[in-house]
Design a protein around this motif. Structure first.
Motif, mmCIF file in Angstrom:
data_model
loop_
_atom_site.group_PDB
_atom_site.id
_atom_site.type_symbol
_atom_site.label_atom_id
_atom_site.label_comp_id
_atom_site.label_asym_id
_atom_site.label_seq_id
_atom_site.Cartn_x
_atom_site.Cartn_y
_atom_site.Cartn_z
ATOM 1 N N ILE A 10 25.555 27.768 23.262
ATOM 2 C CA ILE A 10 24.852 28.936 23.350
ATOM 3 C C ILE A 10 24.233 29.071 24.554
ATOM 4 N N VAL A 11 23.297 28.434 24.900
ATOM 5 C CA VAL A 11 22.157 28.263 25.805
ATOM 6 C C VAL A 11 23.245 28.103 27.240
ATOM 7 N N ALA A 12 24.213 27.104 27.002
ATOM 8 C CA ALA A 12 25.052 26.972 28.149
ATOM 9 C C ALA A 12 25.600 28.133 28.890
ATOM 10 N N THR A 13 25.768 29.174 28.206
ATOM 11 C CA THR A 13 26.600 30.472 28.676
ATOM 12 C C THR A 13 25.467 31.250 29.403
ATOM 13 N N TRP A 14 24.379 30.981 29.420
ATOM 14 C CA TRP A 14 23.181 31.871 29.890
ATOM 15 C C TRP A 14 23.159 31.985 31.505
ATOM 16 N N GLY A 15 22.597 33.006 31.838
ATOM 17 C CA GLY A 15 22.526 33.210 33.302
ATOM 18 C C GLY A 15 20.994 33.887 33.681
ATOM 19 N N GLU A 16 21.021 34.494 34.702
ATOM 20 C CA GLU A 16 19.752 35.127 35.174
ATOM 21 C C GLU A 16 19.123 36.223 34.078
ATOM 22 N N ASP A 17 20.159 36.802 33.664
ATOM 23 C CA ASP A 17 19.409 37.941 32.451
ATOM 24 C C ASP A 17 18.602 37.243 31.268
ATOM 25 N N VAL A 72 17.276 34.207 31.967
ATOM 26 C CA VAL A 72 16.096 33.668 32.301
ATOM 27 C C VAL A 72 14.958 34.489 32.442
ATOM 28 N N GLN A 73 15.284 35.854 32.926
ATOM 29 C CA GLN A 73 14.309 36.773 33.311
ATOM 30 C C GLN A 73 13.704 37.259 31.764
ATOM 31 N N ARG A 74 14.571 37.286 30.662
ATOM 32 C CA ARG A 74 14.071 37.357 29.358
ATOM 33 C C ARG A 74 13.017 36.468 28.840
ATOM 34 N N LEU A 75 13.450 35.313 29.260
ATOM 35 C CA LEU A 75 12.427 34.074 28.588
ATOM 36 C C LEU A 75 11.186 34.164 29.710
ATOM 37 N N LEU A 76 11.207 34.528 30.649
ATOM 38 C CA LEU A 76 10.066 34.670 31.562
ATOM 39 C C LEU A 76 9.169 35.790 31.234
ATOM 40 N N GLN A 77 9.452 36.620 30.295
ATOM 41 C CA GLN A 77 8.660 37.876 29.716
ATOM 42 C C GLN A 77 8.066 37.284 28.310
ATOM 43 N N ASP A 78 8.608 36.224 27.763
ATOM 44 C CA ASP A 78 8.476 35.691 26.137
ATOM 45 C C ASP A 78 7.165 34.831 26.396
ATOM 46 N N LYS A 79 5.955 35.667 25.961
ATOM 47 C CA LYS A 79 4.803 34.924 25.815
ATOM 48 C C LYS A 79 4.773 33.986 24.710
ATOM 49 N N GLY A 80 5.574 33.556 23.961
ATOM 50 C CA GLY A 80 5.657 32.762 22.800
ATOM 51 C C GLY A 80 6.034 31.394 23.367
ATOM 52 N N ILE A 81 6.639 31.065 24.702
ATOM 53 C CA ILE A 81 7.002 29.937 25.061
ATOM 54 C C ILE A 81 6.162 29.696 26.592
ATOM 55 N N ILE A 82 6.707 28.566 26.900
ATOM 56 C CA ILE A 82 5.982 28.188 28.311
ATOM 57 C C ILE A 82 6.877 28.914 29.390
ATOM 58 N N ARG A 136 9.855 29.064 35.145
ATOM 59 C CA ARG A 136 11.207 29.244 35.668
ATOM 60 C C ARG A 136 12.175 27.999 35.919
ATOM 61 N N GLY A 137 11.486 27.098 36.427
ATOM 62 C CA GLY A 137 12.348 25.469 36.719
ATOM 63 C C GLY A 137 12.403 25.063 35.423
ATOM 64 N N LYS A 138 11.726 25.054 34.340
ATOM 65 C CA LYS A 138 12.066 24.420 33.078
ATOM 66 C C LYS A 138 13.022 25.323 32.278
ATOM 67 N N ILE A 139 13.020 26.610 32.517
ATOM 68 C CA ILE A 139 13.889 27.472 31.652
ATOM 69 C C ILE A 139 15.374 27.177 32.243
ATOM 70 N N GLU A 140 15.263 27.319 33.707
ATOM 71 C CA GLU A 140 16.662 27.107 34.244
ATOM 72 C C GLU A 140 17.433 25.492 34.109
ATOM 73 N N ALA A 141 16.367 24.416 34.086
ATOM 74 C CA ALA A 141 16.630 23.376 33.684
ATOM 75 C C ALA A 141 17.361 23.352 32.167
ATOM 76 N N THR A 142 16.831 24.173 31.328
ATOM 77 C CA THR A 142 17.300 24.294 29.940
ATOM 78 C C THR A 142 18.732 24.428 30.094
ATOM 79 N N ILE A 143 18.954 25.555 30.749
ATOM 80 C CA ILE A 143 20.529 25.973 30.891
ATOM 81 C C ILE A 143 21.217 24.772 31.541
ATOM 82 N N THR A 144 21.012 24.134 32.530
ATOM 83 C CA THR A 144 21.700 23.259 33.170
ATOM 84 C C THR A 144 21.788 22.092 32.272
ATOM 85 N N ASN A 145 20.793 21.649 31.597
ATOM 86 C CA ASN A 145 20.805 20.594 30.671
ATOM 87 C C ASN A 145 21.792 20.979 29.563
ATOM 88 N N ALA A 146 21.830 22.131 28.978
ATOM 89 C CA ALA A 146 23.009 22.678 27.930
ATOM 90 C C ALA A 146 24.333 22.320 28.393
#
Length: 184
Positions: free
Chosen positions: A68-75, A77-87, A90-100
């Protein structure tokens, strides 16, 4: 009193993690990917921060389903950057998608689990450290695994992160010899 590795301290969350998860051999490809991602998010922070937010991470990252994560893009990333429940890094979030996406390639070629466990011959490397101070933060093996992961397209997987990951997933048993978990 139960003897534990010094890093487990007095925190019940750390102690439970130490006693039930850390160092237990993990052979599930998806679970290995989750742990590698969480170790990447931990870079520069304490592990307790990640443990306390782990359920939030799982919710935010679709149960750490790399397909699922492998299909994600900028939308996303923006959602996750607003999520106060995680770290929210941006670099780590984008890396997660790349790593998927990198995980998918390895999983399809040979299995992510086989890729990783191949470095240790399919069974944990058991160390016999007397004190926590004796435990290294990286080894020549973690340097090699890190290099190979990066070659496959992974990010946030330097030798220190990889060694912590190897310890946590049981590829390496670094429970000190006096710890009740060392022989298990």
């Amino acid at each position: 009193m139960v003897e534990r590795c010094g890093w487990a301290g007095d925190d019940p969350i750390y102690q439970a993690y130490h006693d039930t998860e850390w160092g237990v051999p993990e052979y599930d490809s998806r679970a290995l990917w989750e742990k590698l991602i969480l170790d990447g998010f931990q870079a520069g922070l304490s592990w307790i921060t990640i443990l306390k937010k782990r359920d939030n991470f799982r919710a935010a990252f679709a149960g750490f389903d790399p397909n699922i994560v492998a299909t994600w893009g900028e939308d996303e990333v923006q959602r996750l950057l607003q999520d106060k429940g995680i770290i929210r890094h941006r670099g780590k979030i984008e890396a997660t998608i790349t790593n998927a996406r990198a995980w998918q390639r390895i999983e399809q070629q040979q299995g992510f689990d086989k890729f990783l466990w191949g470095y240790v011959g399919g069974k944990p490397l058991v160390n016999h450290f007397a004190t926590q101070a004796d435990v290294p933060t990286q080894t020549p093996l973690s340097v090699q695994v890190s290099k190979d992961l990066k070659k496959e397209g992974f990010k946030y997987c330097g030798p220190t992160i990889v060694y912590a990951f190897m310890e946590a997933t049981g590829l390496v048993n670094d429970h000190i010899v006096t710890c009740h978990r060392h022989g298990k």
